[in-house]
Structures are given as C-alpha cells and as structure tokens.
Design an enzyme around this catalytic site. Sequence first.
Site, PDB file in Angstrom:
ATOM      1  N   ASP A 157       0.034 -10.623   1.834  1.00 47.47           N
ATOM      2  CA  ASP A 157       0.830  -9.923   2.842  1.00 47.47           C
ATOM      3  C   ASP A 157       0.132  -8.662   3.365  1.00 47.47           C
ATOM      4  O   ASP A 157       0.221  -8.349   4.541  1.00 47.47           O
ATOM      5  CB  ASP A 157       2.215  -9.585   2.282  1.00 47.47           C
ATOM      6  CG  ASP A 157       3.087 -10.836   2.166  1.00 47.47           C
ATOM      7  OD1 ASP A 157       2.883 -11.760   2.975  1.00 47.47           O
ATOM      8  OD2 ASP A 157       3.950 -10.891   1.280  1.00 47.47           O
ATOM      9  N   SER A 209       9.782 -11.372  -7.557  1.00 48.83           N
ATOM     10  CA  SER A 209       9.499 -10.822  -6.235  1.00 48.83           C
ATOM     11  C   SER A 209       9.925 -11.872  -5.210  1.00 48.83           C
ATOM     12  O   SER A 209       9.414 -12.984  -5.195  1.00 48.83           O
ATOM     13  CB  SER A 209       8.005 -10.507  -6.112  1.00 48.83           C
ATOM     14  OG  SER A 209       7.661 -10.361  -4.761  1.00 48.83           O
TER      15      SER A 209
HETATM   16  N1  ARG Z   1       2.604 -16.766  -1.654  1.00 48.91           N
HETATM   17  C1  ARG Z   1       3.289 -16.752  -0.396  1.00 48.91           C
HETATM   18  C2  ARG Z   1       2.378 -16.185   0.659  1.00 48.91           C
HETATM   19  O1  ARG Z   1       1.355 -15.655   0.373  1.00 48.91           O
HETATM   20  C3  ARG Z   1       4.612 -16.024  -0.455  1.00 48.91           C
HETATM   21  C4  ARG Z   1       4.532 -14.546  -0.525  1.00 48.91           C
HETATM   22  C5  ARG Z   1       5.865 -13.939  -0.682  1.00 48.91           C
HETATM   23  N2  ARG Z   1       5.805 -12.515  -0.537  1.00 48.91           N
HETATM   24  C6  ARG Z   1       6.417 -11.662  -1.345  1.00 48.91           C
HETATM   25  N3  ARG Z   1       6.246 -10.401  -1.094  1.00 48.91           N
HETATM   26  N4  ARG Z   1       7.119 -12.046  -2.374  1.00 48.91           N
HETATM   27  O2  ARG Z   1       2.696 -16.264   1.818  1.00 48.91           O
END
Ligand code: ARG
Length: 438
Positions: A157, A209
């Site tokens: 992210d 999370s």
């Molecule tokens: N692993 C997934 C991705 O990289 C989901 C990420 C979810 N983000 C979070 N902050 N929990 O897109």
Amino acid sequence: MTDEPRDPKSHTEVHRVADPEATRVAGYLAQPDEVGRVLLLYSGGLDTSVMLKWIQEQYEAEVVALTVNLGQPGEDFEVVRGKAMDLGALDCFVEDAREEFARDYVLPAIKANALYGGGYPLFTALGRPLIARLAVEHAHRAGCDTIAHGCTGKGNDQVRIEGTVATLAPDLGIIAPVREWQMGREEEIAYAREHGIPVKGGTEAPPYSIDDNIWGRSSEGGPIEDLQEPPRDDVFELVSRPEDAPDQAEHLDVEFERGCPVALNGERLGLVDLLERAAEIGSRHGVGIVDHLEDRIVGLKVRDLYEVPAAEIILTAHKELEKLVGTIHQNNFKPALENQWAFLAYAGLWHEPLREDLSAFMDAVNEHVTGTITLRLYKGRATPVRRSSPFALYDPELAGFGESGGLFSQAASPGFIELWTLQSRMAFGVRNRGKGTG
Ligand code: ARG
C-alpha cells in the site's frame, strides 16, 4: 598561501560538508522543517488516530483529515469525522467515491478479469490510486504541503499511495509515521490512553489488519501468519461458512452490456448497488472465501484471507460470457494480457501507460460482451449453468451431428487434419530417423 576561492567540487570540500540531501532516501520524503500543514488519510482506526495526534506533537504541524468512502461495509463516516475533529484536526473531509471507484477502477478490472496470483481480485490495490488522487486534490485545496498515510514499511500500500502521489503531485511531500515511529500495537495503545484517544474493542479486539470496500475484504496478520493453521472463524465477517450456507441452491442471472454488469435476476441496477447486492447474495451462499499466499511487490510473502463474494460472482459470470462470444484466438490470448494488467494494478503502477494500453484492449474485446449468465450458488461455489448472448459464436447445428449448413463440412475434417499436423509429423519423422520407430 593565496586566498583563492575554493572549488566547491574539490574532494576536500565534498568530504567536509555534511549534506542532508545526501541522506534523503527519496526526493518526495518531507523533512521535519518542511512540514507545516498535513493532509492525513484517516480511517478512524488505531494507527491513523494515534497519527493524528502524533503529527501535531512531533512535527508541530496542522492536520487536515480525509476519509474516503469506497463502500466499507458497516462504517459510520459521521462517527469517523467526529473522532478526527475531537483529536484536533483542522477539518475532516468525508469523500463518497463509491460511484467513481465502481466505474473507473472496478469496471476496468472486471473487463480484465483481474486476479493477482490466481486468487486476489485487487480490491485494495484498485482503491489506493483513487484514495491517493483524492488526497492530492484535498491537499492542494486545503493548502497542505505534505500528505501522511498509515501504511507500514512492509506492504504494497505504501508503494501504491506514495507512487501515485509522487506521480500526480511532485510538489507535495510525504510522511509515513508508521515507518518511523517504532511503536508496536502495545505502545500505540499506551499512547492512545495517554492522549485520550478512544481504542475500539480495547486490547481484546481481534489482532487482524483489515481493509475493505465494495469489491472485497482482506484480513492479514496475527494468527493468519501461521501457515500451519487453517483460518479461524473469527476472521470472516462478510461471507458465511460454506458448511453453514443454505441447503437449497439458488440461481442468479447476471446480465452484462459491453462487459459491464447491468442487472441481477432481470432487475436493472446501478453498478454500486449491483455490486453490493451481488456481495449479499454470494455471502449468504458462502461464495468468495480465498486463503491466499501472495508475493508482495516489496519482496515478502504474505498470507491473506479474502472475502470476495461480489468479485467471485461477477468475474465467474463475465469470464463465462467472454468464452461464449470470443473467438479461440481472443480467448487464448487475453489471459496473458489480463495477467499483466493485474500485475501492474497490484504493483502500484495504475498510471503506467502500459496499464492504460491494456485497458484499451480490454475495452475493445468487451464491445461484444453482452448477454446473460446464470450461476448456481451452492455451499461456497458459483457455477455457470445457463448462457446466452446475441453475439454468441455458438451454433448447436454446427456443434451437433446434424446436417450442417454452409459454414462447416465434416467431410473436410481429414483434409484439415492432414494440413494442421503437417510440420509436427515431419519433425517427428526427421528426429526419429533411423531409430526404428516402426
Ligand atoms: N495483500 C493485499 C494487497 O497488497 C491486501 C492488503 C490489505 N491492506 C491492509 N492494509 N490490510 O493489496
């Protein structure tokens, strides 16, 4: 010795002056003295609530909060706004971006049948570039010099948000407090207690999370990281367990026009409503649970538990319809490009020209993806059972054994086989010459 002006590029000079710019890891990272007013991407959760206070304290900066509604189920955005204001935000904007998210991010993903690693329909990855763009717009409007977000240094992210901000607004700095503040969950809770920040669920809250929007929900961390452990039931909040789903199967008609889902069971719906409805129906039947081992862009492998009922339903139906209207050449070629599209979206390169080029290709193919697929939903599975389209390349007369018309002659098949296999037969013969293959 004469008093000559020193050559600024001389070696001695380079060694003597400590240049703070030389230790700046990325040009877009804001140094403390450059931070005056911060646009904080605020979710209302523990990390970004602690952050709202922490930035005011550590940077002596003003904070404007922005919360983006992408259809997170059950979120009360007025409560989130109130919380930000209580924590000292100058202002808190709540942006309802559901329509735009559905139309400009989810729909292109549908046309591209986008799945990363064979199972992740990218809901988080698709949301980030939109959130980052809205952050840039609000930062400019509110006179902010810096954008702050709550991503850690271990995930994708940060790549998506910082990459997009740096692309769209080279004038803005970025800070990522979670990467620098060295607080774990315990320390954050302690900080929250000291600063009067309410902690939802206290220390007892499940240690996952979470990220969610209309296209899906993910859970990471805590016990999920133990690859020896099957998913615990407390992870799933959307989709019922397949074994608890109704014993009665349900049929669902999904209608598409030019690649866009437009109706469920004959009822026309806007895209946002349609995706929400599909999620509801799928959830009831236990459809869309994915236990996914994933290669992150930053190198780590992570296990994610996804609940993606809408994506499972819509993508299954869409793929089936494409099979019906596409030629063998389109159908065999498209998945390679879909893979590349999904990778770029996953990897935070939404604005990469190749992603846009590939989207143009997906649009072109989808010009004729019009028709209806009926899915049978039963105990965690969504299976196509009926198909129809005005553009179907399916002719039961030709496929059956009846007398065929002018398009196809069974009698010509041996001639075709002889030519089709010509080079392969020759190669086989040449390579086996003298080996006595009989
Ligand atoms: N692993 C997934 C991705 O990289 C989901 C990420 C979810 N983000 C979070 N902050 N929990 O897109």
